[in-house]
Design a protein around this motif. Sequence first.
Motif, short mmCIF file in Angstrom:
data_model
loop_
_atom_site.label_atom_id
_atom_site.label_comp_id
_atom_site.label_asym_id
_atom_site.label_seq_id
_atom_site.Cartn_x
_atom_site.Cartn_y
_atom_site.Cartn_z
N LYS A 1 9.34 8.08 0.40
CA LYS A 1 8.57 9.17 0.97
C LYS A 1 8.74 10.40 0.09
O LYS A 1 9.83 10.65 -0.42
CB LYS A 1 9.02 9.47 2.40
N HIS A 2 7.68 11.11 -0.09
CA HIS A 2 7.80 12.34 -0.90
C HIS A 2 6.59 13.24 -0.70
O HIS A 2 5.58 12.81 -0.15
CB HIS A 2 7.98 11.99 -2.38
N ASN A 3 6.72 14.48 -1.18
CA ASN A 3 5.58 15.39 -1.17
C ASN A 3 4.59 14.95 -2.24
O ASN A 3 4.98 14.48 -3.30
CB ASN A 3 6.04 16.81 -1.48
N HIS B 1 1.54 14.43 1.66
CA HIS B 1 2.73 13.60 1.51
C HIS B 1 2.35 12.14 1.29
O HIS B 1 1.19 11.76 1.45
CB HIS B 1 3.61 13.72 2.76
N GLU B 2 3.36 11.33 0.96
CA GLU B 2 3.11 9.90 0.76
C GLU B 2 4.22 9.05 1.37
O GLU B 2 5.38 9.46 1.38
CB GLU B 2 3.03 9.58 -0.73
N LEU B 3 3.83 7.91 1.87
CA LEU B 3 4.81 6.93 2.36
C LEU B 3 4.46 5.56 1.81
O LEU B 3 3.30 5.15 1.86
CB LEU B 3 4.78 6.88 3.89
N PRO C 1 0.83 -1.22 0.00
CA PRO C 1 0.00 0.00 0.00
C PRO C 1 0.86 1.26 0.00
O PRO C 1 1.88 1.32 0.67
CB PRO C 1 -0.78 -0.08 1.32
N GLU C 2 0.43 2.26 -0.76
CA GLU C 2 1.05 3.58 -0.72
C GLU C 2 0.10 4.49 0.05
O GLU C 2 -1.05 4.63 -0.31
CB GLU C 2 1.25 4.14 -2.13
N GLN C 3 0.60 5.09 1.12
CA GLN C 3 -0.26 5.84 2.05
C GLN C 3 -0.10 7.35 1.84
O GLN C 3 0.98 7.88 2.02
CB GLN C 3 0.11 5.47 3.48
#
Length: 699
Positions: free
Chosen positions: A266-268, A275-277, A197-199
């Motif tokens: 991780k990035h904006n 943001h995403e993790l 999963p990308e959160q």
Amino acid sequence: MENEKVPYPVSIFGESVFNDSVMKARLPKATYKTLKKTIDQGLPLDPTIADIVANAMKDWAIEKGATHFTHWFHPLTGITAEKHDAFITPTNDGNVVMEFSGKELIKGEPDASSFPSGGIRATFEARGYTAWDCTSPAFVKDGSLYIPTVFISYTGEALDKKAPLLRSTEALSNQAMRILKLFGNTSPLLVTTTVGPEQEYFLVDRENYNKRLDLILAGRTLFGAKAPKGQELDDQYFGRLRIRVSEFMHDLDNELWKLGLTAKTKHNEVAPAQHELALIFDSANVATDHNQIVMETMRRIAKKHGLACLLHEKPYDGVNGSGKHVNWSMSTDDGQNLLNPGKTPRDNAQFLLFLAAVIKSIDDYADLLRVTVASPGNDHRLGANEAPPAVISMFIGEELNAVLESIETGKPYDDKGRVKIDIGATSLPNLPKDTTDRNRTSPFAFTGNKFEFRMPGSAQSVASPCYVINTAVASTLADFADRLEKASDFMTEVKAIVVETVKAHKRIIFNGNGYSDEWVVEAEKRGLPNIANTVDAIEVLKVQKNIDVFAKMGVMTGVEVASRYEILLENYSKIINIEALTMLEMANRELIPASLKFLASLAKLNVNLKSAGAASKAAADMLEKVASLVDSFAVRTAALQTAVDAASVIECPKGNAQAYRDSVVPAMADVRAVADELEIIVPKEVWPIPTYADLLFKV
Ligand code: ADP
Ligand code: MG
């Protein structure tokens, strides 16, 4: 070498997890072997080893500073639940010793009556219990040993999201194994579903957050005029991380690594303060647990940094909302990704058969997949002119599309007329992986060796999307296997199945722009369901084919599905009710009084100006405008109150939810519209809550 330095973060990774190496080091060899078999091969747990494992776990946890243990479960509230018990046991001499038995490890009895059961307990008068799920590792957090569990009633019905997930992965494994065997692929012992999963999430300054009752109670802004700047400059996506955000992320990574979570990317994101993790993928079960840990840890660490983490699907109007992309594939225990196009014709035939199975499953159960992503929060995203549309379609890319067409029609697959794809006889052309033409608007996209399901909301558990995909694919594979096991010529039958499937289900494949209006029209022509909102989506749980597929694969009984139907409806009504009450509270006690105060000052100003012989048209116009807006604000707030009162007394769950959707939600929109209009003319020092500019740009 003694002084050899273990590089960071290898030195801390998994230090709080009762993982394989800890088990190996601390359990007697025979116990370790038995437990490992259960974990790796899904064999039933041998109860005689429970005491030994429990004791080793306890000793290890105490060394890690734990004083308590908790069965950790996923009730149908969408978040996790825990009840902590200390290891202490009193002795005769007035002291205590630290104890933890196999029985306590295997089974817990939380008071189930306060968790939603959708009538299951009423029907069966059964209590619920939690049962150890040893396929997801235990860990120590905040002084407690966390034991992942499933939550079921005494009569065996699932009261959580994990039980159906585990049943579905087993079903998928069994059916996929039948297919692999037929292909002569006999080395694997089982098939796991792999999930990554990308959160997505937002961060907001904690002081501002604390001034907004809507953020605190509803997780999203219920009021707020657009900020002068939004995301139009595209200057946020992949942008430089601000210092505070970067420090937060660093701390978050550390916490997650200690808990054995592979926080990787991780990035904006697109919107300001978004943001995403992403972790590295894992088995569906572990990925589900880990995603819950990610969400909880984000909230906790944010607080430490003077921030608040917003996991809601749509915290702000006018900028992008947050999703959770669920990457999904199937993999054997010896590492073969079943959605990886192979190198030999036979591998390719196997790949195409699994691909066909996914295509058919998604087409047959698009409605069921839609309900797994239905929530009041996600209603603001899906089909609301934002990623992705409410229509489920699949993107497979031009190359693969051409391959399938060639198989279906028998015509050469490229316009140069060179290659004709013949299943089992030719190799596939090189399929570009992660190509630049990656379609970002497709709800269900093939990305080279996995599918990326983009509809799930940021706040939800990934369990239900996963168990529905697993169940549907398992069912299709079962049908394929039935046919193939009886076939006189295996390859001919494989070919027939792929051709038939592509013909019958190609309507679900769409490689164009999923956000366009034309697609909605086209999708309707193709007969694809377009379910616009949660309340309508929930109805698909009453459709017989959907009830049947869960029963067929042993994932849920009719009773379990019916209970989920009720819980989802109740959940919808409760959430809208909370939002409406929060809105009323803010309107009546904060925003209307502030607006009236401004109105009074304007009235006084006009009187003063007039008596000074300097009557101002601007001041008079302003007075008139504000007076009329405040009137309308008050009238609409009263109308919202009436709508809530009327909806809240409806007893039938469906009628109740419909009333919230059809009268409360529009009444809320009316209140917000006028409040937002007022906000942009009331002086900043008078407006009692932080504005969008404060929330989005002061992080
Ligand atoms: P994107 O470019 O889509 O933003 P990310 O790197 O953010 O990609 O996330 C991709 C996710 O897909 C990661 O969690 C990754 O581990 C996961 N993934 C990769 N291969 C598989 C697979 N075979 N099965 C499931 N998930 C996978
Ligand atoms: Mg990503």
